[in-house]
Design a protein around this motif. Structure first.
Motif, PDB file in Angstrom:
ATOM      1  N   SER A 165     -17.402 -25.638  72.051  1.00 42.48           N
ATOM      2  CA  SER A 165     -18.413 -25.221  71.076  1.00 42.48           C
ATOM      3  C   SER A 165     -19.731 -25.924  71.352  1.00 42.48           C
ATOM      4  N   CYS A 166     -20.805 -25.227  71.083  1.00 41.65           N
ATOM      5  CA  CYS A 166     -22.141 -25.776  71.258  1.00 41.65           C
ATOM      6  C   CYS A 166     -22.410 -26.832  70.184  1.00 41.65           C
ATOM      7  N   VAL A 167     -22.968 -27.966  70.596  1.00 37.87           N
ATOM      8  CA  VAL A 167     -23.354 -29.028  69.679  1.00 37.87           C
ATOM      9  C   VAL A 167     -24.881 -29.051  69.642  1.00 37.87           C
ATOM     10  N   THR A 168     -25.451 -29.040  68.435  1.00 40.17           N
ATOM     11  CA  THR A 168     -26.907 -29.038  68.291  1.00 40.17           C
ATOM     12  C   THR A 168     -27.355 -30.280  67.529  1.00 40.17           C
ATOM     13  N   LYS A 169     -28.374 -30.939  68.076  1.00 42.72           N
ATOM     14  CA  LYS A 169     -29.004 -32.076  67.409  1.00 42.72           C
ATOM     15  C   LYS A 169     -30.472 -31.719  67.243  1.00 42.72           C
ATOM     16  N   SER A 170     -30.986 -31.925  66.019  1.00 42.79           N
ATOM     17  CA  SER A 170     -32.359 -31.547  65.732  1.00 42.79           C
ATOM     18  C   SER A 170     -33.088 -32.655  64.989  1.00 42.79           C
ATOM     19  N   GLN A 217     -38.635 -30.907  64.885  1.00 43.32           N
ATOM     20  CA  GLN A 217     -39.569 -30.347  65.853  1.00 43.32           C
ATOM     21  C   GLN A 217     -38.857 -29.773  67.068  1.00 43.32           C
ATOM     22  N   PHE A 218     -37.794 -30.438  67.479  1.00 44.48           N
ATOM     23  CA  PHE A 218     -37.035 -30.028  68.652  1.00 44.48           C
ATOM     24  C   PHE A 218     -35.553 -29.965  68.309  1.00 44.48           C
ATOM     25  N   SER A 219     -34.865 -29.072  68.962  1.00 49.99           N
ATOM     26  CA  SER A 219     -33.406 -29.022  68.886  1.00 49.99           C
ATOM     27  C   SER A 219     -32.866 -29.088  70.308  1.00 49.99           C
ATOM     28  N   VAL A 220     -31.823 -29.862  70.489  1.00 49.42           N
ATOM     29  CA  VAL A 220     -31.157 -29.946  71.785  1.00 49.42           C
ATOM     30  C   VAL A 220     -29.753 -29.379  71.601  1.00 49.42           C
ATOM     31  N   HIS A 221     -29.454 -28.347  72.376  1.00 49.31           N
ATOM     32  CA  HIS A 221     -28.153 -27.687  72.336  1.00 49.31           C
ATOM     33  C   HIS A 221     -27.377 -28.135  73.574  1.00 49.31           C
ATOM     34  N   GLU A 252     -34.965 -26.550  72.488  1.00 49.46           N
ATOM     35  CA  GLU A 252     -35.611 -25.490  71.705  1.00 49.46           C
ATOM     36  C   GLU A 252     -36.721 -26.147  70.890  1.00 49.46           C
ATOM     37  N   ILE A 253     -37.902 -25.562  70.952  1.00 49.47           N
ATOM     38  CA  ILE A 253     -39.033 -26.075  70.166  1.00 49.47           C
ATOM     39  C   ILE A 253     -39.130 -25.259  68.894  1.00 49.47           C
TER      40      ILE A 253
END
Length: 81
Positions: A11-16, A19-23, A78-79
């Motif tokens: 599964s994709c893990v997202t940290k935000s 301003q920015f998100s890192v998947h 992701e911005i």
């Protein structure tokens, strides 16, 4: 162009931070040939710096050293708009 087969992904893990998100996603690619792995790498490289490989391990199959098993952790940025 050879394609990667039998790929499994976690599964994709997202940290935000707002301003920015890192998947981040972990992939396992069993019994792939070198050309397919190389094409996958070049496809990701074309999207750099927004998508990149954070971690990469490669191991030859014992029964057939021409086949490789790869484990990768891929991240994208992701911005926020």
């Amino acid at each position: 162009m050879p394609a990667l087969r039998n790929v499994t992904a976690a599964s994709c893990v997202t940290k935000s931070n707002g301003q920015f998100s890192v998947h981040t996603m972990q992939f396992n690619v069993p019994k792939a040939d070198w050309e397919a792995l190389k094409n996958f790498y070049f496809t990701l490289q074309a999207r750099s710096p927004y998508i990149g490989i954070e971690q990469f391990t490669l191991q030859a199959e014992r029964a057939n050293p021409a086949l490789l098993t790869a484990a990768l952790r891929v991240s994208s940025v992701e911005i926020a708009k």
